[in-house]
Design a protein around this motif. Structure first.
Motif, short mmCIF file in Angstrom:
data_model
loop_
_atom_site.label_atom_id
_atom_site.label_comp_id
_atom_site.label_asym_id
_atom_site.label_seq_id
_atom_site.Cartn_x
_atom_site.Cartn_y
_atom_site.Cartn_z
N HIS A 50 0.86 -1.19 0.00
CA HIS A 50 0.00 0.00 0.00
C HIS A 50 0.90 1.24 0.00
CE1 HIS A 50 -3.95 1.91 1.72
NE2 HIS A 50 -3.31 2.75 0.91
N HIS B 176 1.69 5.13 -2.01
CA HIS B 176 1.24 6.19 -2.91
C HIS B 176 2.43 6.91 -3.55
CE1 HIS B 176 -2.99 5.90 -1.84
NE2 HIS B 176 -2.56 5.59 -0.63
N HIS C 224 -4.59 6.78 -5.56
CA HIS C 224 -6.04 7.00 -5.48
C HIS C 224 -6.64 7.21 -6.87
CE1 HIS C 224 -5.90 7.54 -1.12
NE2 HIS C 224 -4.86 8.32 -1.28
N GLU D 136 -6.05 2.32 -5.47
CA GLU D 136 -6.92 2.47 -4.30
C GLU D 136 -8.12 3.29 -4.76
OE1 GLU D 136 -5.20 4.36 -0.82
OE2 GLU D 136 -6.78 3.55 0.47
N ASP E 122 0.63 2.36 3.68
CA ASP E 122 -0.08 3.56 3.21
C ASP E 122 0.90 4.74 3.18
OD1 ASP E 122 -2.19 4.97 2.22
OD2 ASP E 122 -3.41 4.92 4.04
N HIS F 56 2.99 7.84 2.09
CA HIS F 56 2.77 8.99 1.20
C HIS F 56 4.06 9.78 1.00
CE1 HIS F 56 -1.48 8.09 1.94
NE2 HIS F 56 -1.78 8.88 0.93
ZN LIG Z 1 -3.81 4.78 0.75
#
Ligand SMILES: [Zn+2]
Ligand SMILES: [Zn+2]
Length: 288
Positions: A5, A7, A37, A62, A246, A248
């Protein structure tokens, strides 16, 4: 170690796909999934950057979905092993982008009507994907729009901006992911209900029954706390697990990234890969 996961700057991450790949290699990860996303545009750069290395880049996404029965709340659905060239998937993503463009246009128009000054160009700096509710809210705050508009309009504008349109339900996103040859996993269930990180099986069951293949058991909670709970729920619900940070691209004050910080075992990825293969075989058998 793997991280499913992650980004990039193609959605709201800070690092370009090649920089994410470099960071993953630096941490000696064996696989990452790029899950931006509602876009697949960063996948090609990431795959190209990892070519010839030991790092596998799993093509992912996602998707921001409407949560039926929970007005205005979104559910994030992860897709793995998707074919980014899938026409139904691309059409769904284009539809989502079109809806968001109209939403942004309508909110900017409302702002103009009450004498506020905010343009599309002001929003470009917040998101590389495309501007949505968060960019509108940030833009209004940073440009002082709310201070200059008539009293009582500020709250209305903020609410309007936050009421983003949703292009797909959870079931529709799962179907698009399956059609694109992938498997679908529920992202960060610990964040579905604010202040309630450990959800019960009754909350997850209706979501899983839309056709989900997995739930994200390792998610961004420090030290992987809670992953046991979600592994057990997945087992009870008869679905697989996924896991990731997740990330970033942000760093904490001591220079650390989330990337690779969740203890996700490699066999999690192999089980998802197997499932994707089985789904594809079943689909091609049915379409014969
Ligand atoms: Zn995410
Ligand atoms: Zn998310």
């Amino acid at each position: 170690m793997i991280d499913l996961h992650v980004h990039t700057s193609y959605s709201d991450g800070r690092l370009a796909p090649r920089e994410v790949v470099a960071a993953a290699l630096e941490r000696d990860l064996s696989a990452i999934a790029i899950t931006d996303h509602d876009v697949v545009s960063g996948l090609a750069e990431a795959s190209a950057a990892a070519a010839g290395s030991h790092l596998e880049v799993v093509p992912g996404i996602e998707m921001t979905c409407a949560w039926e029965g929970h007005e205005r709340r979104a559910v994030h659905i992860l897709g793995y092993f998707i074919d980014p060239a899938s026409r139904p998937l691309q059409a769904g993503l284009r539809h989502a982008q079109g809806l968001m463009e109209r939403h942004v246009g309508a909110v900017l128009e409302e702002i103009r009507k009450v004498g506020g000054d905010l343009g599309r160009a002001d929003l470009d700096r917040y998101r590389h994907r495309y501007a949505g509710g968060a960019a509108l809210v940030l833009g209004m705050l940073e440009r002082g729009v709310l201070k200059r508009t008539p009293p009582g309009t500020g709250m209305h504008l903020l609410r309007l901006a936050a009421a983003e349109p949703r292009a797909y339900t959870v079931a529709e996103a799962v179907e698009l992911i399956h059609t694109a040859g992938g498997v679908a996993s529920l992202a960060h269930p610990a964040r579905l209900h604010r202040g309630q990180p450990l959800l019960g099986i009754d909350v997850l069951r209706p979501l899983v029954q839309t056709g989900l293949d997995a739930i994200e058991a390792w998610q961004w909670i420090p030290q992987g706390w809670g992953s046991r709970h979600y592994q057990q729920l997945a087992q009870q619900l008869g679905v697989l697990v996924s896991g990731g940070s997740d990330d970033h691209g942000k760093r904490t004050s001591d220079g650390r990234m989330r990337l690779g910080a969740q203890p996700v075992p490699r066999d999690v990825l192999e089980a998802l890969r197997e499932r994707a293969g089985a789904l594809r075989r079943a689909r091609s058998y049915r379409s014969r």
